[in-house]
Design a protein around this motif. Structure first.
Motif, PDB file in Angstrom:
ATOM      1  N   GLU A  10       0.840  -1.203   0.000  1.00 56.95           N
ATOM      2  CA  GLU A  10       0.000   0.000   0.000  1.00 56.95           C
ATOM      3  C   GLU A  10       0.876   1.254   0.000  1.00 56.95           C
ATOM      4  N   ARG A  11       1.916   1.245   0.794  1.00 55.74           N
ATOM      5  CA  ARG A  11       2.831   2.394   0.861  1.00 55.74           C
ATOM      6  C   ARG A  11       3.534   2.604  -0.491  1.00 55.74           C
ATOM      7  N   LEU A  12       3.841   1.528  -1.178  1.00 56.95           N
ATOM      8  CA  LEU A  12       4.535   1.612  -2.460  1.00 56.95           C
ATOM      9  C   LEU A  12       3.683   2.323  -3.517  1.00 56.95           C
ATOM     10  N   ARG A  13       2.380   2.325  -3.329  1.00 58.04           N
ATOM     11  CA  ARG A  13       1.494   3.051  -4.262  1.00 58.04           C
ATOM     12  C   ARG A  13       1.787   4.549  -4.258  1.00 58.04           C
ATOM     13  N   GLU A  14       2.407   5.017  -3.188  1.00 56.74           N
ATOM     14  CA  GLU A  14       2.749   6.435  -3.057  1.00 56.74           C
ATOM     15  C   GLU A  14       4.183   6.700  -3.513  1.00 56.74           C
ATOM     16  N   ALA A  15       4.769   5.796  -4.276  1.00 54.97           N
ATOM     17  CA  ALA A  15       6.179   5.870  -4.662  1.00 54.97           C
ATOM     18  C   ALA A  15       6.621   7.235  -5.192  1.00 54.97           C
ATOM     19  N   PRO A  16       5.838   7.906  -6.045  1.00 54.78           N
ATOM     20  CA  PRO A  16       6.309   9.205  -6.555  1.00 54.78           C
ATOM     21  C   PRO A  16       6.530  10.251  -5.455  1.00 54.78           C
ATOM     22  N   ARG A  17       5.865  10.096  -4.320  1.00 54.04           N
ATOM     23  CA  ARG A  17       5.990  11.076  -3.230  1.00 54.04           C
ATOM     24  C   ARG A  17       6.968  10.621  -2.150  1.00 54.04           C
ATOM     25  N   LEU A  18       7.551   9.431  -2.307  1.00 51.12           N
ATOM     26  CA  LEU A  18       8.464   8.898  -1.309  1.00 51.12           C
ATOM     27  C   LEU A  18       9.910   9.161  -1.701  1.00 51.12           C
ATOM     28  N   GLY A  19      10.778   9.116  -0.724  1.00 47.98           N
ATOM     29  CA  GLY A  19      12.205   9.253  -0.991  1.00 47.98           C
ATOM     30  C   GLY A  19      12.756   7.991  -1.632  1.00 47.98           C
ATOM     31  N   PRO A  20      13.869   8.110  -2.353  1.00 49.18           N
ATOM     32  CA  PRO A  20      14.429   6.950  -3.049  1.00 49.18           C
ATOM     33  C   PRO A  20      14.833   5.806  -2.117  1.00 49.18           C
ATOM     34  N   ASP A  21      15.297   6.130  -0.908  1.00 47.93           N
ATOM     35  CA  ASP A  21      15.689   5.068   0.030  1.00 47.93           C
ATOM     36  C   ASP A  21      14.486   4.265   0.498  1.00 47.93           C
ATOM     37  N   GLU A  22      13.377   4.955   0.759  1.00 49.94           N
ATOM     38  CA  GLU A  22      12.172   4.255   1.204  1.00 49.94           C
ATOM     39  C   GLU A  22      11.605   3.385   0.085  1.00 49.94           C
ATOM     40  N   VAL A  23      11.593   3.924  -1.140  1.00 50.14           N
ATOM     41  CA  VAL A  23      11.103   3.145  -2.283  1.00 50.14           C
ATOM     42  C   VAL A  23      11.965   1.901  -2.458  1.00 50.14           C
ATOM     43  N   ALA A  24      13.284   2.061  -2.381  1.00 51.97           N
ATOM     44  CA  ALA A  24      14.200   0.917  -2.542  1.00 51.97           C
ATOM     45  C   ALA A  24      13.939  -0.133  -1.467  1.00 51.97           C
ATOM     46  N   GLU A  25      13.752   0.300  -0.229  1.00 52.31           N
ATOM     47  CA  GLU A  25      13.486  -0.656   0.857  1.00 52.31           C
ATOM     48  C   GLU A  25      12.184  -1.415   0.624  1.00 52.31           C
ATOM     49  N   LEU A  26      11.146  -0.716   0.198  1.00 55.01           N
ATOM     50  CA  LEU A  26       9.863  -1.362  -0.076  1.00 55.01           C
ATOM     51  C   LEU A  26       9.987  -2.366  -1.218  1.00 55.01           C
ATOM     52  N   SER A  47      10.987   1.577 -16.434  1.00 50.82           N
ATOM     53  CA  SER A  47      10.617   2.324 -17.640  1.00 50.82           C
ATOM     54  C   SER A  47      10.969   3.801 -17.531  1.00 50.82           C
ATOM     55  N   SER A  48      10.989   4.324 -16.318  1.00 50.06           N
ATOM     56  CA  SER A  48      11.334   5.738 -16.116  1.00 50.06           C
ATOM     57  C   SER A  48      12.834   5.978 -16.286  1.00 50.06           C
ATOM     58  N   ARG A  49      13.611   4.909 -16.262  1.00 48.91           N
ATOM     59  CA  ARG A  49      15.076   4.944 -16.360  1.00 48.91           C
ATOM     60  C   ARG A  49      15.717   5.659 -15.169  1.00 48.91           C
ATOM     61  N   ARG A  50      14.968   5.800 -14.082  1.00 49.20           N
ATOM     62  CA  ARG A  50      15.515   6.362 -12.840  1.00 49.20           C
ATOM     63  C   ARG A  50      15.671   5.252 -11.811  1.00 49.20           C
ATOM     64  N   VAL A  51      16.039   4.106 -12.287  1.00 49.51           N
ATOM     65  CA  VAL A  51      16.098   2.918 -11.444  1.00 49.51           C
ATOM     66  C   VAL A  51      17.543   2.687 -10.990  1.00 49.51           C
ATOM     67  N   ASP A  52      17.704   2.444  -9.694  1.00 50.55           N
ATOM     68  CA  ASP A  52      19.051   2.202  -9.178  1.00 50.55           C
ATOM     69  C   ASP A  52      19.365   0.707  -9.191  1.00 50.55           C
ATOM     70  N   GLU A  53      20.589   0.391  -8.807  1.00 44.20           N
ATOM     71  CA  GLU A  53      21.054  -1.002  -8.873  1.00 44.20           C
ATOM     72  C   GLU A  53      20.246  -1.930  -7.965  1.00 44.20           C
ATOM     73  N   LEU A  54      19.853  -1.459  -6.796  1.00 48.17           N
ATOM     74  CA  LEU A  54      19.084  -2.315  -5.892  1.00 48.17           C
ATOM     75  C   LEU A  54      17.714  -2.665  -6.470  1.00 48.17           C
ATOM     76  N   ALA A  55      17.068  -1.714  -7.126  1.00 43.99           N
ATOM     77  CA  ALA A  55      15.767  -2.001  -7.740  1.00 43.99           C
ATOM     78  C   ALA A  55      15.931  -2.961  -8.914  1.00 43.99           C
TER      79      ALA A  55
END
Length: 185
Positions: A10-26, A47-55
């Motif tokens: 549910e929290r991941l649905r808010e990904a655009p408003r979350l920080g990159p560390d929180e998104v990566a952890e989720l 697809s956004s090409r803003r994906v880090d190595e952990l994702a």
């Protein structure tokens, strides 16, 4: 304590408003638990090409064919030797694990490993050790049992930072590790 996967999804649905560390952890936690609710957010992020190595690693852990097109498109954006080699190695690894034919290829390999392990144990006189498979690609484990004794070997995820796919698995080394498990009993 097991994480609350429902709350995390549910929290991941808010990904655009979350920080990159929180998104990566989720993403990583849901992927580690093979929660399919991570697939759509991973596709969006890749697809956004803003994906880090952990994702990207999370996508590889999922080994879902639905991720393959986005990963291939991401790989096509690499220009020459620009970028970190480790990042692009993870992209290539995730592409290999998410190939649509990977699961079928993996099943053939798993059966051949099972047969080879059973034959080896019979030839060595360890007939009391039962060998079986548990799970399915990419989480298949070889299970060795003798009475109350049990040992498991994760075929495709032996090294979580460099998980194998059917094209990269070193079969001889995998059989060696299975034989070592059998000898620890």
């Amino acid at each position: 304590m097991d994480p609350d996967l429902d709350a995390m999804a549910e929290r991941l649905r808010e990904a655009p408003r979350l920080g990159p560390d929180e998104v990566a952890e989720l993403l990583l936690t849901l992927a580690e638990h093979r929660d399919r609710r991570v697939i759509a957010p991973l596709i969006d992020l890749i697809s956004s090409r803003r994906v880090d190595e952990l994702a990207v690693r999370a996508a590889g852990w999922m080994a879902d064919p639905g991720l393959h097109p986005a990963l291939v498109q991401l790989r096509a954006t690499r220009i020459g030797d620009l970028g970190e080699d480790g990042y692009w190695e993870q992209v290539d690894r995730a592409i290999g694990r998410c190939r649509p034919e990977a699961a079928d290829e993996a099943e053939e390999i798993e059966i051949s490993l099972l047969t080879a392990a059973q034959t080896s144990l019979l030839e060595s006189g360890a007939a009391v050790v039962e060998v079986g498979l548990d799970g399915e690609y990419p989480t298949t484990e070889v299970v060795l049992r003798a009475g109350d004794w049990e040992r498991r070997h994760a075929i495709w995820n032996f090294d979580e930072t460099s998980p194998d796919d059917p094209r990269t698995l070193d079969r001889a080394f995998t059989l060696y590790r299975i034989a070592n498990l059998a000898s620890w009993g």
